[in-house]
Design a protein around this motif. Structure first.
Motif, PDB file in Angstrom:
ATOM      1  N   ASN A   3      43.375  45.443  39.846  1.00  0.00           N
ATOM      2  CA  ASN A   3      43.255  45.182  38.422  1.00  0.00           C
ATOM      3  C   ASN A   3      41.805  45.397  38.018  1.00  0.00           C
ATOM      4  N   ALA A   4      41.603  46.153  36.932  1.00  0.00           N
ATOM      5  CA  ALA A   4      40.240  46.463  36.499  1.00  0.00           C
ATOM      6  C   ALA A   4      39.443  45.214  36.163  1.00  0.00           C
ATOM      7  N   HIS A   5      40.148  44.125  35.881  1.00  0.00           N
ATOM      8  CA  HIS A   5      39.469  42.883  35.517  1.00  0.00           C
ATOM      9  C   HIS A   5      39.416  41.897  36.687  1.00  0.00           C
ATOM     10  N   THR A   6      39.671  42.390  37.892  1.00  0.00           N
ATOM     11  CA  THR A   6      39.565  41.559  39.076  1.00  0.00           C
ATOM     12  C   THR A   6      38.132  41.593  39.598  1.00  0.00           C
ATOM     13  N   VAL A   7      37.561  40.444  39.833  1.00  0.00           N
ATOM     14  CA  VAL A   7      36.198  40.375  40.348  1.00  0.00           C
ATOM     15  C   VAL A   7      36.219  40.694  41.831  1.00  0.00           C
ATOM     16  N   ILE A   8      35.574  41.783  42.221  1.00  0.00           N
ATOM     17  CA  ILE A   8      35.528  42.181  43.625  1.00  0.00           C
ATOM     18  C   ILE A   8      34.769  41.132  44.438  1.00  0.00           C
ATOM     19  N   THR A  41      31.350  42.265  29.772  1.00  0.00           N
ATOM     20  CA  THR A  41      30.344  43.313  30.005  1.00  0.00           C
ATOM     21  C   THR A  41      30.935  44.577  30.600  1.00  0.00           C
ATOM     22  N   ASP A  42      32.129  44.463  31.168  1.00  0.00           N
ATOM     23  CA  ASP A  42      32.766  45.577  31.866  1.00  0.00           C
ATOM     24  C   ASP A  42      31.917  46.041  33.045  1.00  0.00           C
ATOM     25  N   VAL A  43      31.139  45.104  33.599  1.00  0.00           N
ATOM     26  CA  VAL A  43      30.312  45.376  34.769  1.00  0.00           C
ATOM     27  C   VAL A  43      30.765  44.461  35.898  1.00  0.00           C
ATOM     28  N   GLN A  44      31.086  45.033  37.038  1.00  0.00           N
ATOM     29  CA  GLN A  44      31.463  44.214  38.180  1.00  0.00           C
ATOM     30  C   GLN A  44      30.290  43.323  38.581  1.00  0.00           C
ATOM     31  N   PRO A  45      30.489  42.000  38.673  1.00  0.00           N
ATOM     32  CA  PRO A  45      29.397  41.108  39.069  1.00  0.00           C
ATOM     33  C   PRO A  45      28.748  41.519  40.395  1.00  0.00           C
ATOM     34  N   LEU A  46      29.546  42.116  41.272  1.00  0.00           N
ATOM     35  CA  LEU A  46      29.021  42.557  42.559  1.00  0.00           C
ATOM     36  C   LEU A  46      27.883  43.563  42.383  1.00  0.00           C
ATOM     37  N   HIS A  47      27.977  44.391  41.336  1.00  0.00           N
ATOM     38  CA  HIS A  47      26.995  45.459  41.140  1.00  0.00           C
ATOM     39  C   HIS A  47      26.050  45.206  39.966  1.00  0.00           C
ATOM     40  N   ASP A  52      21.772  43.484  32.948  1.00  0.00           N
ATOM     41  CA  ASP A  52      23.145  43.193  32.538  1.00  0.00           C
ATOM     42  C   ASP A  52      23.328  41.692  32.319  1.00  0.00           C
ATOM     43  N   ILE A  53      22.751  40.910  33.216  1.00  0.00           N
ATOM     44  CA  ILE A  53      22.892  39.453  33.137  1.00  0.00           C
ATOM     45  C   ILE A  53      22.117  38.892  31.953  1.00  0.00           C
ATOM     46  N   VAL A  54      20.897  39.393  31.770  1.00  0.00           N
ATOM     47  CA  VAL A  54      20.061  38.924  30.653  1.00  0.00           C
ATOM     48  C   VAL A  54      20.734  39.216  29.321  1.00  0.00           C
TER      49      VAL A  54
END
Length: 283
Positions: A3-8, A41-47, A52-54
């Motif tokens: 799922n694209a919204h699954t956090v890796i 954000t559509d950014v994987q937290p892993l990457h 992005d966080i700020v």
């Protein structure tokens, strides 16, 4: 299926946190924040990078309090520390971001005159017991939710509480709580989850139940305000701050100071006692 919204990596982090014996509430909230970050954000937290966080945190300046921002940043910090521990990531972007300092809060206990008003309000017997546990033992909502009959030693007149960090500590029982305990089940959960008698109520349910009762009574505050009243009243009754720390089960006395408020009258008396002309001491 992916799922694209699954956090890796979230599932592995969840298992690791349970292995560290963190509470279910803490783990659930941390995972929820990670999922929210990905969704917004559509950014994987892993990457994710520091920028992005700020940008994500700054995008919520208008709808998050300083405390919420600091809490969510601490969740992300825990996530990236874990990624480094398991060699999933070499750097930690939170080093560049930093964690906002949680603002100091002035204690907000309920007023003394609100206590009898609250207790005089019509409510279920179980709700009254919850309120008494907060007022007379200083229990937090999640501690109230997990109270069992086995936690009460009526002979020794103590209540055993497993608080933050799963540390087990005793609290002397107030006479009213001794009477309450003698009428409640000697074993099992005192506050069972509806439809699941083998499980205890969620802490949020306790907060909601007590909060609704307080609003109906016209008492401002939350369930935690009752614990603040407990702490402030102990101090106002002349007890040493160290004693109050033990009764609140705080590791640091700094935490205790954040729960106790010096009464307004004491502050006014202190100011009134100031004088610009002080007598000389005798030689």
């Amino acid at each position: 299926m992916f799922n694209a919204h699954t956090v890796i990596g979230a599932a592995e982090w969840e298992v690791w946190q349970y292995a560290q014996r963190l509470s279910t509430v803490t783990i659930t909230e941390r995972l929820r924040v990670l999922s929210q970050f990905l969704a917004e954000t559509d950014v994987q937290p892993l990457h994710a990078q520091a920028v992005d966080i700020v940008r994500w945190l700054a995008g919520h300046d208008d709808d998050w309090s300083d405390s919420t921002s600091a809490t969510y940043a601490s969740y992300l910090s825990a996530w990236y520390k874990w990624l480094q521990i398991v060699d999933r990531r070499a750097d930690n972007p939170m080093i560049k971001v930093g964690i906002p300092k949680v603002p100091e809060r002035e204690p907000r206990p309920i007023a003394d005159e609100d206590v009898p008003r609250l207790l005089a309000t019509r409510m279920w017997g179980s709700t009254r017991v919850m309120i008494l546990l907060a007022l007379l033992a200083g229990l937090r909502a999640h501690e109230i939710a997990k109270v069992r009959g086995e936690d009460f030693d009526l002979t020794g007149r103590v209540l055993w509480v497993k608080g933050k960090g799963r540390k087990l500590k005793s609290v002397p029982l107030h006479p009213i709580l001794i009477e309450v305990a003698s009428q409640m089940p000697a074993t099992g959960w005192w506050f069972e989850m509806r439809g699941h008698p083998s499980e205890h109520m969620h802490s949020k349910s306790v907060s909601d139940i007590v909060g609704r009762t307080m609003r109906r009574a016209g008492v401002r505050g939350t369930c935690h305000s009752l614990r603040h009243w407990y702490a402030t009243t102990l101090l106002d009754n002349g007890n040493d701050l160290r004693v109050v720390q033990e009764l609140l089960r705080h590791r640091s006395i700094t935490s205790t100071q954040g729960y106790t408020r010096v009464p307004d009258q004491r502050r006014r008396d202190a100011i009134a006692g100031l004088t610009l002309v002080r007598g000389r001491r005798a030689a």
